[in-house]
Motif scaffolding. Structure first.
Motif, mmCIF file in Angstrom:
data_model
loop_
_atom_site.group_PDB
_atom_site.id
_atom_site.type_symbol
_atom_site.label_atom_id
_atom_site.label_comp_id
_atom_site.label_asym_id
_atom_site.label_seq_id
_atom_site.Cartn_x
_atom_site.Cartn_y
_atom_site.Cartn_z
ATOM 1 N N LEU A 192 41.515 27.813 41.223
ATOM 2 C CA LEU A 192 40.816 28.770 42.083
ATOM 3 C C LEU A 192 41.503 30.137 42.057
ATOM 4 O O LEU A 192 40.835 31.176 42.076
ATOM 5 C CB LEU A 192 40.733 28.241 43.522
ATOM 6 N N ALA A 193 42.830 30.145 41.991
ATOM 7 C CA ALA A 193 43.564 31.422 41.930
ATOM 8 C C ALA A 193 43.212 32.153 40.630
ATOM 9 O O ALA A 193 42.984 33.371 40.625
ATOM 10 C CB ALA A 193 45.073 31.181 42.016
ATOM 11 N N GLY A 194 43.125 31.396 39.538
ATOM 12 C CA GLY A 194 42.718 31.998 38.254
ATOM 13 C C GLY A 194 41.302 32.535 38.334
ATOM 14 O O GLY A 194 41.021 33.670 37.938
ATOM 15 N N ASP A 195 40.389 31.726 38.902
ATOM 16 C CA ASP A 195 38.996 32.169 39.076
ATOM 17 C C ASP A 195 38.934 33.433 39.919
ATOM 18 O O ASP A 195 38.183 34.370 39.613
ATOM 19 C CB ASP A 195 38.162 31.084 39.785
ATOM 20 N N PHE A 196 39.704 33.429 40.997
ATOM 21 C CA PHE A 196 39.706 34.573 41.909
ATOM 22 C C PHE A 196 40.155 35.841 41.176
ATOM 23 O O PHE A 196 39.545 36.900 41.307
ATOM 24 C CB PHE A 196 40.625 34.286 43.105
ATOM 25 N N LEU A 197 41.217 35.718 40.370
ATOM 26 C CA LEU A 197 41.706 36.884 39.626
ATOM 27 C C LEU A 197 40.672 37.364 38.607
ATOM 28 O O LEU A 197 40.486 38.566 38.430
ATOM 29 C CB LEU A 197 43.021 36.548 38.912
ATOM 30 N N PHE A 198 39.997 36.432 37.932
ATOM 31 C CA PHE A 198 38.930 36.826 37.000
ATOM 32 C C PHE A 198 37.812 37.553 37.755
ATOM 33 O O PHE A 198 37.310 38.584 37.321
ATOM 34 C CB PHE A 198 38.350 35.612 36.270
#
Length: 323
Positions: free
Chosen positions: A114-120
């Motif tokens: 989710l953190a990766g998705d959020f950054l994208f």
């Protein structure tokens, strides 16, 4: 070896500003994402990608000051890069990156994804706000390429029929696409001539390929303490890179070991020894040097300036990591 600190002197102040801004951009709305982001942006990365964006910006603006949009592009580039690392670590089940615990090992896989998705997502939002359709297209392509590169890597695990072309294509998706497209986007924001914009894309592509090939060599030649992960870990996880590809041509037994996924006692040690005893590392060095030379040629389009000089020095820096 050249250190990036002295190398990036012309954009030192820009990079300091970037680091402060990144933490604010990710925002403290979600304490856990904030914590993940702080951790990521502090993990001692070399900031090579945003530095390239800032250097291209300065090398193409020359007498003019770079714009807030150039700065924002550099921030977006680092956010996209960081998001890809977070997802990479989940896919690779990595515990450490640069000897610092990964987000997935600190929080858990769900939060890391989710953190990766959020950054994208966050980077896409800032990208759209640059109000430049060409730049939006260039960097959206990068996000797609990352996913494609990871998928290709997953599908091709332990596949000994992988060709050098397929390996380079995967390396483009995983590493060179971001460097090439963000360098190109910086030149677009500077309203550079079309020919220069294309050369800067090619510079980024060849530099990125050299960078990835060097990384793949270091995976075999660097001791674990320095690398922050086990030596030969790419091959062990079935990710076949240039040194192993070249080694298989000379050592057919290596294919057998890879195809049975190192299932027997001592297979991994044997495989690493076969790579070491072959011309795999030497030929990979030559391949990296070839792409580095191509990258240099593409810089002939720039007028002399401190930033243009650093873009040239960066090519040597990438290769110097091998020695």
């Amino acid at each position: 070896m050249i250190s990036t600190t002295s190398l990036f002197a012309p954009v030192d102040d820009d990079l300091r500003l970037l680091t402060n801004n990144l933490k604010q951009l990710v925002g403290a709305r979600h304490p856990i994402l904030g914590a993940a982001a702080e951790h990521l942006f502090d993990a001692g990365g070399k900031r090579i990608r945003p530095a390239i964006v800032l250097l291209v910006s300065r090398a193409t603006m020359l007498e003019r000051e770079i714009t807030p949009r150039h700065r924002r592009l550099a921030e977006i580039t680092e956010m996209i890069h960081t998001a890809s690392l977070v997802h990479d670590d989940v896919v690779d089940e990595a515990e450490l990156r640069r000897n610092v615990p990964t987000v997935n090992s600190l929080f858990d896989n769900r939060i890391a994804v989710l953190a990766g998705d959020f950054l994208f997502a966050q980077s896409s939002w800032y990208l759209a706000n640059l109000d430049n359709l060409e730049v939006v297209k260039l960097l959206s392509e990068v996000i797609r390429d990352f996913a494609e590169g990871e998928i290709l890597q997953g599908i091709n695990r332990f596949d000994t029929t992988l060709t050098l072309e397929a390996y380079l294509e995967k390396s483009y998706y995983k590493t060179a696409s971001l460097i090439a497209n963000s360098a190109k986007a910086a030149a677009v924001l500077s309203d550079s001539p079309r020919e220069m914009i294309d050369h800067l894309y090619d510079y980024g592509r060849d530099l990125g390929l050299a960078f990835q090939i060097v990384d793949d060599i270091l995976d075999f030649t660097t001791p674990t303490e320095v690398l922050g992960k086990p030596s030969g870990s790419d091959l062990i996880s079935g990710n076949i890179t240039a040194p192993a590809l070249f080694a298989m041509e000379e050592q057919p037994y290596l294919e057998t070991l890879i195809e049975r996924e190192f299932s027997e006692e001592g297979d991994i040690e044997k495989a690493l020894l076969l790579v070491e005893e072959s011309q795999g590392i030497t030929r990979s060095r030559e391949l990296a040097a070839h792409h580095a030379q191509l990258a240099l040629k593409h810089l002939d389009c720039l007028a002399p300036s401190p930033s243009a000089q650093v873009l040239k020095d960066l090519v040597d820096y990438v290769l110097s990591r091998l020695y």
